[in-house]
Scaffold this active site. Structure first.
Site, PDB file in Angstrom:
ATOM      1  N   GLY A  10       9.344 123.896 109.377  1.00 32.28           N
ATOM      2  CA  GLY A  10       9.294 123.354 110.756  1.00 32.28           C
ATOM      3  C   GLY A  10      10.377 124.104 111.563  1.00 32.28           C
ATOM      4  NE  ARG A  13       8.432 122.350 118.352  1.00 34.33           N
ATOM      5  CZ  ARG A  13       7.786 121.657 118.961  1.00 34.33           C
ATOM      6  NH1 ARG A  13       7.620 121.967 120.296  1.00 34.33           N
ATOM      7  NH2 ARG A  13       6.947 120.678 118.371  1.00 34.33           N
ATOM      8  CG  ASP A  58      -0.618 120.852 108.448  1.00 36.80           C
ATOM      9  OD1 ASP A  58       0.568 120.343 108.096  1.00 36.80           O
ATOM     10  OD2 ASP A  58      -1.515 120.515 108.979  1.00 36.80           O
ATOM     11  CG  ASN A  85      13.643 120.955 110.638  1.00 38.49           C
ATOM     12  OD1 ASN A  85      14.455 120.019 111.012  1.00 38.49           O
ATOM     13  ND2 ASN A  85      12.798 121.466 111.132  1.00 38.49           N
ATOM     14  CE1 TYR A 150      11.039 111.130 113.622  1.00 34.87           C
ATOM     15  CE2 TYR A 150      12.723 109.879 114.153  1.00 34.87           C
ATOM     16  CZ  TYR A 150      12.374 110.864 113.732  1.00 34.87           C
ATOM     17  OH  TYR A 150      13.271 111.913 113.617  1.00 34.87           O
ATOM     18  CB  ALA A 152       7.776 103.671 108.138  1.00 32.86           C
TER      19      ALA A 152
END
Length: 242
Positions: A10, A13, A58, A85, A150, A152
């Site tokens: 990730g 950005r 992915d 990340n 989020y 969890a």
């Protein structure tokens, strides 16, 4: 002697991009992205001289992650640092949260982290060395209204960090987590001033963090200076959680 190799998921950005840039001074960096190839190319161009690259994958897909790891080893010979990340948010009150919103956040944030750790474990065990750094969140420690999914997912990452550190420590592999607080990224830019001010009220340093401030701690954990640190969660939040 070849430089160490770091994979950042990730990384097209936000915090991921800042981490890639911080590590690029003394690592060859592989910038993972799922869909934002243009942004990943821009990050690649911004890096200092080195054998850096981008890789589309992915992290939800176990086989794709395994293939990515194998391809990196084929191209570079080794992987020394993994920074997990990749992550998303899909916020809503619990009573209104759909199955898809819950499942998608858990799949990318938690299962994606697991897939990457599991796939890189054999590589690092053979090397008898490695650094795994998982990007969690203070929300995984304290929870937040409208972010049950989020919270969890990030809480699970913190627990996974501890379990992985215990499993891999005997092979000289250190596993740690970082829990950022409110960091200035695209996600915080969309917040209205009233909400931002409420957030600042609970931060003793009275400002949001910068992505570079997270990246500098990642760089420390990726270095030999952190060789006796494992299973820890380092909070970077301006004092919000104490």
């Amino acid at each position: 002697m070849s430089r160490k190799v770091a994979l950042v998921t990730g990384a097209s950005r936000g915090i991921g991009s800042a981490i890639a840039k911080a590590l690029a001074s003394d690592h060859d960096v592989v910038i993972n992205f799922a869909s934002s190839e243009v942004q990943a190319q821009e990050v690649l161009k911004s890096l200092p001289e080195g054998n850096h690259s981008i890789y589309k994958c992915d992290v939800q897909n176990h086989e794709d992650v395994k293939m990515m790891m194998e391809e990196i080893v084929k191209n570079y010979g080794h992987i020394d640092v993994l920074v997990n990340n990749a992550g998303i948010t899909r916020d809503n009150l619990m009573l209104k949260m759909s199955d898809d919103d819950f499942d998608k956040v858990m799949s990318i944030n938690t299962k994606g982290c697991f897939n990457c750790i599991q796939s890189i474990t054999r590589i690092m065990m053979k090397q008898r060395a490695g650094k795994i750094i998982n990007i969690a969140s203070v929300i995984g420690l304290i929870g937040n209204v409208g972010q049950v999914n989020y919270a969890a997912s990030k809480g699970a990452i913190i627990a996974m960090t501890k379990a992985s550190a215990k499993e891999l420590g005997s092979r000289n592999i250190q596993v740690n987590a970082i829990a950022p607080g409110f960091i200035e990224t695209e996600m915080t830019q969309v917040l209205n001033d009233d909400l931002k001010n409420k957030m600042l009220d609970v931060i003793p340093l009275k400002r949001f963090g910068q992505a570079d401030e997270v990246a500098h701690v990642v760089k420390f954990l990726a270095s030999s200076d952190s060789n006796y640190i494992t299973g820890q969660t380092i909070v970077i939040d301006g004092g919000m959680v104490m």
